[in-house]
Design an enzyme around this catalytic site. Structure first.
Site, PDB file in Angstrom:
ATOM      1  N   LYS A 186       0.820  -1.212   0.000  1.00 55.86           N
ATOM      2  CA  LYS A 186       0.000   0.000   0.000  1.00 55.86           C
ATOM      3  C   LYS A 186       0.855   1.264   0.000  1.00 55.86           C
ATOM      4  O   LYS A 186       0.445   2.298  -0.516  1.00 55.86           O
ATOM      5  CB  LYS A 186      -0.952   0.001   1.186  1.00 55.86           C
ATOM      6  N   GLU A 242     -10.682   6.573   2.613  1.00 60.75           N
ATOM      7  CA  GLU A 242     -11.564   5.669   3.343  1.00 60.75           C
ATOM      8  C   GLU A 242     -10.719   4.478   3.753  1.00 60.75           C
ATOM      9  O   GLU A 242      -9.718   4.159   3.115  1.00 60.75           O
ATOM     10  CB  GLU A 242     -12.715   5.223   2.443  1.00 60.75           C
ATOM     11  N   SER A 282       2.181  -9.601  -0.429  1.00 60.07           N
ATOM     12  CA  SER A 282       1.745  -8.201  -0.421  1.00 60.07           C
ATOM     13  C   SER A 282       1.988  -7.501   0.908  1.00 60.07           C
ATOM     14  O   SER A 282       2.186  -6.286   0.941  1.00 60.07           O
ATOM     15  CB  SER A 282       0.261  -8.113  -0.783  1.00 60.07           C
TER      16      SER A 282
HETATM   17  C1  LIG Z   1      -5.045  -4.128   1.345  1.00 61.32           C
HETATM   18  C2  LIG Z   1      -4.285  -5.360   1.190  1.00 61.32           C
HETATM   19  C3  LIG Z   1      -4.541  -6.267   0.137  1.00 61.32           C
HETATM   20  C4  LIG Z   1      -5.671  -6.125  -0.847  1.00 61.32           C
HETATM   21  O1  LIG Z   1      -5.555  -5.063  -1.736  1.00 61.32           O
HETATM   22  P1  LIG Z   1      -5.192  -5.234  -3.290  1.00 61.32           P
HETATM   23  O2  LIG Z   1      -5.563  -3.900  -3.841  1.00 61.32           O
HETATM   24  O3  LIG Z   1      -5.992  -6.354  -3.850  1.00 61.32           O
HETATM   25  O4  LIG Z   1      -3.739  -5.499  -3.376  1.00 61.32           O
HETATM   26  C5  LIG Z   1      -3.710  -7.362  -0.004  1.00 61.32           C
HETATM   27  N1  LIG Z   1      -2.706  -7.608   0.868  1.00 61.32           N
HETATM   28  C6  LIG Z   1      -2.440  -6.778   1.900  1.00 61.32           C
HETATM   29  C7  LIG Z   1      -1.317  -7.100   2.813  1.00 61.32           C
HETATM   30  C8  LIG Z   1      -3.222  -5.633   2.093  1.00 61.32           C
HETATM   31  O5  LIG Z   1      -2.935  -4.828   3.144  1.00 61.32           O
END
Ligand SMILES: *Cc1c(COP(=O)(O)O)cnc(C)c1O
Length: 409
Positions: free
Chosen positions: A86, A108, A377
């Site tokens: 993010k 948000e 992620s």
């Molecule tokens: C917010 C989040 C996601 C989901 O968001 P995408 O826009 O699909 O990437 C995935 N993994 C983590 C660790 C997140 O914080």
């Protein structure tokens, strides 16, 4: 992307008249930034000094031996500042806000991760910051609310409707309409009206750019497959863009299977049969909705995947057959998380672990000469309450109760 922000038949910008000028300004600023090589260099410089870019590509030797097939590599977005991909999006948008001369950002947030990242960016750039969050989520996500406030953001609990994410989105739009001149709305994923899907994907493409080079250096050739979890779709778009033009690389997006696709308690939009085309929240995509267009309740153990819509770019890539979509259930996620922690000493976020589940199913079927990449992620530290509860850890329960007693004294 076509002029009007459509990807195939998905996307577009279905926005109220009053926001047209703001969106035009945003589109122009974004196009200019995209065409200016100095902007990307500035972005890379910022991410390498404030976050942790380039993030490493880790060879998961023990998991590879365990499954006995393809070599498993993990792209470590968890090592970003604030613990997830993010950061790429919010810092990129921060630079754009600076260029546009605005002084205030709003966002948000559901689980609080995007709010945290935005509050961090606002503190760094010196912007005023208001975060809209459903009242129910404010109660559930106190640690994130605490840090957002400590970094100077105002967190507004939204008391309308179900008091969760979708009500927070409505409230953020209301704010934007009222404060157009001073304010930028930092959208958190590759969804919403154009240019957000393309813009957020562009900032996240830094993941794929790095991974594409790293895998060739470390493995000698491109991977056979790349896995990423899909909430709104931004981390998946980020890593996929490094491999989209190489047809030999198979791309797999993994959605939240929740309690199982047949139970109705999931967030599977592009695999499964419960979603249908619709227009909501300013764009056209596959939504989990009933026949009247009312949004359905979604469920996932991972708050970040628990969303009714999905990136229009991914809806298009799904339709074209370029990205394959699968799902992972909550139970499968807990098992894959357990294995990854024990074998590699890595704690993926519950969201990210969805990608691990599918990769673990397919790795044994591939050749030892092949490599696969899983996009991690984010890190799982934020999930300690959910994970400890799901593993039914008795000492953790004692700890929480003892903490509560301390406050009662
Ligand atoms: C917010 C989040 C996601 C989901 O968001 P995408 O826009 O699909 O990437 C995935 N993994 C983590 C660790 C997140 O914080």
């Amino acid at each position: 992307m076509k002029q009007n922000g459509f990807f195939g038949r998905w996307g577009g910008a279905f926005i109220p008249e009053i926001l047209h000028e703001t969106f035009e300004q945003l589109k122009i600023s974004f196009q200019k930034a995209k065409e200016d090589p100095k902007f990307w260099l500035e972005y890379q410089e910022l991410m390498s000094t404030y976050s942790c870019r380039p993030t490493p590509l880790t060879y998961a030797e023990n998991l590879t031996r365990h499954f006995g097939g393809a070599k498993i590599y993990i792209k470590r977005e968890d090592l970003n500042h604030t613990g997830a991909h993010k950061a790429n999006n919010v810092m990129g948008q921060g630079l754009l806000v600076k260029r546009m001369g605005k002084k205030r950002v709003i966002a948000e947030t559901g689980a609080g991760q995007h709010g945290m990242a935005t509050a961090t960016m606002a503190a760094k750039f010196g912007f005023a910051c208001t975060i809209y969050m459903g009242e129910v989520d404010v109660l559930r996500q106190r640690p994130n609310v605490f840090w957002m406030e400590k970094m100077g953001a105002t967190v507004v609990p939204v008391k309308d409707g179900s008091r969760t994410l979708k009500d927070a989105i409505n409230e953020a739009f209301r704010d934007w309409v009222t404060n157009i001149d001073s304010t930028h709305y930092v959208l958190g994923t590759a969804c919403g009206p154009a240019p957000f899907p393309e813009m957020v994907s562009w900032f996240q493409s830094i993941i794929g750019q790095e991974a594409q080079k790293q895998i060739v250096v470390q493995h000698g050739k491109p991977p056979a497959r790349v896995y990423a979890c899909v909430g709104g779709g931004s981390n998946a778009m980020g890593i996929f863009q490094g491999f989209l033009d190489n047809d030999e690389v198979e791309l797999i997006g993994v959605e939240a299977g929740g309690k199982g696709l047949s139970t109705g308690r999931h967030a599977a939009r592009l695999c499964g049969r419960d979603a249908s085309p619709g227009v909501a929240q300013g764009y056209k995509t596959m939504f989990l909705q009933d026949s009247d267009g009312q949004m359905l309740e979604t469920h996932s153990v991972a708050a970040g995947l628990d969303y009714v819509g999905v990136s229009p770019i991914l809806a298009d890539l799904a339709e074209k057959g370029r990205v394959r979509f699968e799902s992972a259930t909550d139970d499968e996620v807990m098992a894959a998380l357990d294995l990854t922690m024990r074998m590699e000493g890595i704690i993926p976020a519950l969201e990210s672990t969805h990608g691990f589940v599918q990769a673990f199913k397919e790795a044994p079927l591939l050749s030892r000469d092949d490599a696969i990449i899983i996009n991690q992620s984010g890190r799982g530290d934020k999930d300690i309450f959910t994970i400890a509860h799901a593993f039914n850890d008795p000492s953790w329960k004692e700890f929480i109760i003892a903490r509560g007693r301390e406050y009662e004294k």
